[in-house]
Design an enzyme around this catalytic site. Sequence first.
Site, mmCIF file in Angstrom:
data_model
loop_
_atom_site.group_PDB
_atom_site.id
_atom_site.type_symbol
_atom_site.label_atom_id
_atom_site.label_comp_id
_atom_site.label_asym_id
_atom_site.label_seq_id
_atom_site.Cartn_x
_atom_site.Cartn_y
_atom_site.Cartn_z
ATOM 1 C CB CYS A 1 18.467 -13.168 -2.518
ATOM 2 S SG CYS A 1 19.173 -13.182 -0.854
ATOM 3 C CG ASP B 1 22.494 -7.632 -2.852
ATOM 4 O OD1 ASP B 1 21.415 -8.240 -2.697
ATOM 5 O OD2 ASP B 1 23.443 -8.069 -3.536
ATOM 6 C CG ASP C 1 29.815 -7.688 4.007
ATOM 7 O OD1 ASP C 1 28.863 -7.776 3.209
ATOM 8 O OD2 ASP C 1 30.218 -8.659 4.696
ATOM 9 C CG PHE D 1 23.387 -5.909 3.554
ATOM 10 C CD1 PHE D 1 23.379 -6.650 4.733
ATOM 11 C CD2 PHE D 1 22.467 -4.868 3.430
ATOM 12 C CE1 PHE D 1 22.481 -6.359 5.758
ATOM 13 C CE2 PHE D 1 21.568 -4.569 4.444
ATOM 14 C CZ PHE D 1 21.579 -5.314 5.608
#
Length: 399
Positions: A344, A304, A255, A233
């Site tokens: 996040c 991430d 990604d 990611f």
Amino acid sequence: MNMPSSLPVVRLKPKANARAIRHGFPWVYDNELVTDRRTKGLAPGTLAVLEDDKRQPMGLVATNSKSRIFCRMLDRNVGASIDQTWFAAKFTKALQMRERLYETPFYRLIHAEADGLPGVVVDRFGATAVVQPNAAWADALLEPMVAALVEVTGVSNVIKNGSGRARGLEGLEEDSAVLIGTAPAAPVPVVMNGATYMADLTGGQKTGLFYDQRPNHGFAASLCKDAKVLDVFSHVGGFSLAALAGGAAEATAVDGSAAALELAFSGAAAAGVEDRFSTRKGDAFDVLTALNEEGARFDVVICDPPAFAPSKPALEKGLRAYERVARLAAPLVTEGGYLGLCSCSHAADVTRFRGASLRGIGRAGRQAQLIHTGYAGPDHPLMPQLAESGYLKSLFFRL
């Protein structure tokens, strides 16, 4: 000047938590207010005086009847005038801290409620600022806000990024535009932790770059000397480019976006490390599965992902996704190597996220030492009364 008598009044119900608001909590939810036809008829972004159930003024708020967050506290002084001067004071205070923290003008300048501008994000890229007005009041007062931003910072260009989930929750349409000056014709190079990142300010994710991971990129880089690194990611190469700057032998960025990987490669080339950098496009879960089947191994693996749990209803599903990431990533780490896992999602606090990560590591048959817990950088200050402002968690394990 906006005097209390000239503004509409919204009032808390007797059972609303007025104490929390007096102690700094910046939001009032729709079920905490006495709502009648007049209150519900306020245009989104209307300024009003908030009173407690005893009709005592509590502050000046921005209202939005279309949002679950009906009121956002702007100023404890009900007589405040929300004009260019008011905005300039907010920007000046925010700028003073960032200039103390950073030697170059590349940082988050405004982190919403924590910097006194609820729902507003401003990221600075040298002479260009990207503004995300994610609340109705900020959309309505964008002109004096931008004028104050230019006055205080001296930026030449201001871009409005009016996209994203937050605007949808406010009932706002997507609307992006160049407000002042011109948009950069090419991606903007941003140097952090010795790495060069390419920020696409008009076509990239969010404002073009994620400044929040800066200190976590730096910590990860300290683990990567002479290492083989996998960055999953990766967006524009956040952890992989920092790893190469820290002396990694090689790094691979994974990604789903070809455009993001192109920017990552451009960043590697700008730093002169493209010979040690490679990319792999694809769904992260599919790539992790394939790498396991290939028997690949890395000294450092960092994942991430986007917010798998952006809200409380999505929490359990999100935690299962974080567990799955850990379960697929852990077998790829060499014995004695390092695994970095990030979230996040503000709905998943650090305890829940750590638990999901450890379950995934355990299901992969690995044992772990937790060596570091990281959060967003200081240009993303935490408002202590608002847990949502402390959304980012980064856990680093030795397996």
